[in-house]
Scaffold this active site. Structure first.
Site, PDB file in Angstrom:
ATOM      1  N   GLU A  45       9.891 -23.334 -31.159  1.00 45.38           N
ATOM      2  CA  GLU A  45       8.556 -23.402 -30.561  1.00 45.38           C
ATOM      3  C   GLU A  45       7.956 -24.783 -30.745  1.00 45.38           C
ATOM      4  O   GLU A  45       8.202 -25.453 -31.763  1.00 45.38           O
ATOM      5  CB  GLU A  45       7.606 -22.379 -31.197  1.00 45.38           C
ATOM      6  CG  GLU A  45       7.160 -21.282 -30.259  1.00 45.38           C
ATOM      7  CD  GLU A  45       8.140 -20.109 -30.242  1.00 45.38           C
ATOM      8  OE1 GLU A  45       8.002 -19.253 -29.346  1.00 45.38           O
ATOM      9  OE2 GLU A  45       9.010 -20.057 -31.109  1.00 45.38           O
ATOM     10  N   THR A  46       7.184 -25.193 -29.736  1.00 43.21           N
ATOM     11  CA  THR A  46       6.261 -26.313 -29.862  1.00 43.21           C
ATOM     12  C   THR A  46       4.865 -25.757 -29.696  1.00 43.21           C
ATOM     13  O   THR A  46       4.597 -25.013 -28.753  1.00 43.21           O
ATOM     14  CB  THR A  46       6.545 -27.394 -28.807  1.00 43.21           C
ATOM     15  OG1 THR A  46       7.854 -27.943 -29.037  1.00 43.21           O
ATOM     16  CG2 THR A  46       5.521 -28.515 -28.884  1.00 43.21           C
TER      17      THR A  46
END
Length: 281
Positions: A45-46
């Protein structure tokens, strides 16, 4: 614009689950730009943050390399860690406006031997289901129970089975679409821990349909695991270990009915600077 890579739900550096956290924006960038940066980062995830008039409140969105996620625990913990530790936000409680509603994070002591963070997330008590033979073929083992919530959850016989899994990810990517709310190809596998462990439950999480072959530590999965195993064991608070090979992540979870408290630690590994300006909506 700064960005940090933070190991979340980690007992130390190079453990837990890495997430990238981008410095807060004044306005949301274009979603396609955020998706492109998440693909460039190539972490599970970002996290993207949005400033508000309240210094303790932020918008928060999560992107995998392939899609925008409705909920992400480790990137929420990483976001709070970045705000508290890297940006010097001095508030008793952080609030995040997300696709899953309001989430809050506060600092707490005594989490795996040090200062940590406590997140308040919506519980996702799973319901009993039947995935059929495709799940067993994809995992290479036959589950003893199948449950469904946001993800598909396969309960297997023991910890050795969890740790020894080598699933067929191509097959797994099509499993669970009729049961899991989040769609196919996102599967938790869990079992009671071996006697003598300092955790009660061991798990792994595979999400090939979301561009994540295997996630090192998945906070949102424990919104299902904490209610399920809390009921099975008759206790509200449990320690969980996610057994990603070579890393592993650790969470203390407390079932509060409609909510689940997830506690863990974060460690900043990288600070970087983006050289490409965001594309605005």
């Amino acid at each position: 614009m700064r960005q940090w890579t933070i190991d979340a739900f980690a007992s130390g550096p190079f453990k837990g689950n890495p997430a990238c956290v981008v410095e807060p924006f004044e306005a949301w960038p274009d979603a396609a730009w955020m998706q492109a940066l998440a693909a460039e980062n190539n972490q599970a995830e970002t996290a993207f943050l949005l400033k508000t008039a309240d210094p303790a409140r932020f918008g928060l969105r999560w992107f995998t390399p392939a899609l925008e996620a409705p909920l992400c625990g480790h990137a929420t913990l990483a976001s709070a860690h970045a705000l508290f530790q890297e940006m010097g936000v001095e508030v008793p409680l952080l609030s995040f406006d997300t696709l899953s509603g309001e989430l809050t994070v506060r600092r707490v002591d005594g989490v795996f031997g040090g200062a940590g963070l406590e997140m308040d997330f919506p519980a996702d008590p799973p319901t009993r289901g039947e995935a059929g033979p495709d799940l067993a073929r994809a995992l290479g083992v036959t589950p003893i129970e199948v449950w469904a919530g946001q993800y598909l959850l396969a309960v297997v016989a023991d910890e050795a089975t969890v740790r020894g899994l080598s699933p067929d990810l191509a097959l797994l990517g099509a499993v669970g679409g009729g049961l899991a709310k989040g769609g196919p190809g996102q599967v938790i596998v869990a079992a009671l821990a071996d006697p003598g462990r300092d955790y009660a439950v061991v798990s792994r999480f595979f999400a090939p349909a979301a561009g994540i072959p295997e996630d090192p530590t998945t906070g949102s999965a424990h919104c299902m695991l904490a209610p399920l195993y809390g009921d099975k064991l008759g206790v509200a608070a449990l320690r969980f270990h996610q057994a990603y090979p070579g890393r592993g992540g650790d969470l203390d979870c407390e079932n509060r009915g409609a909510r689940v408290l997830l506690r863990g630690r974060g460690f900043t590994m990288v600070e970087s600077r983006l050289r490409v300006a965001p594309a605005l909506v």
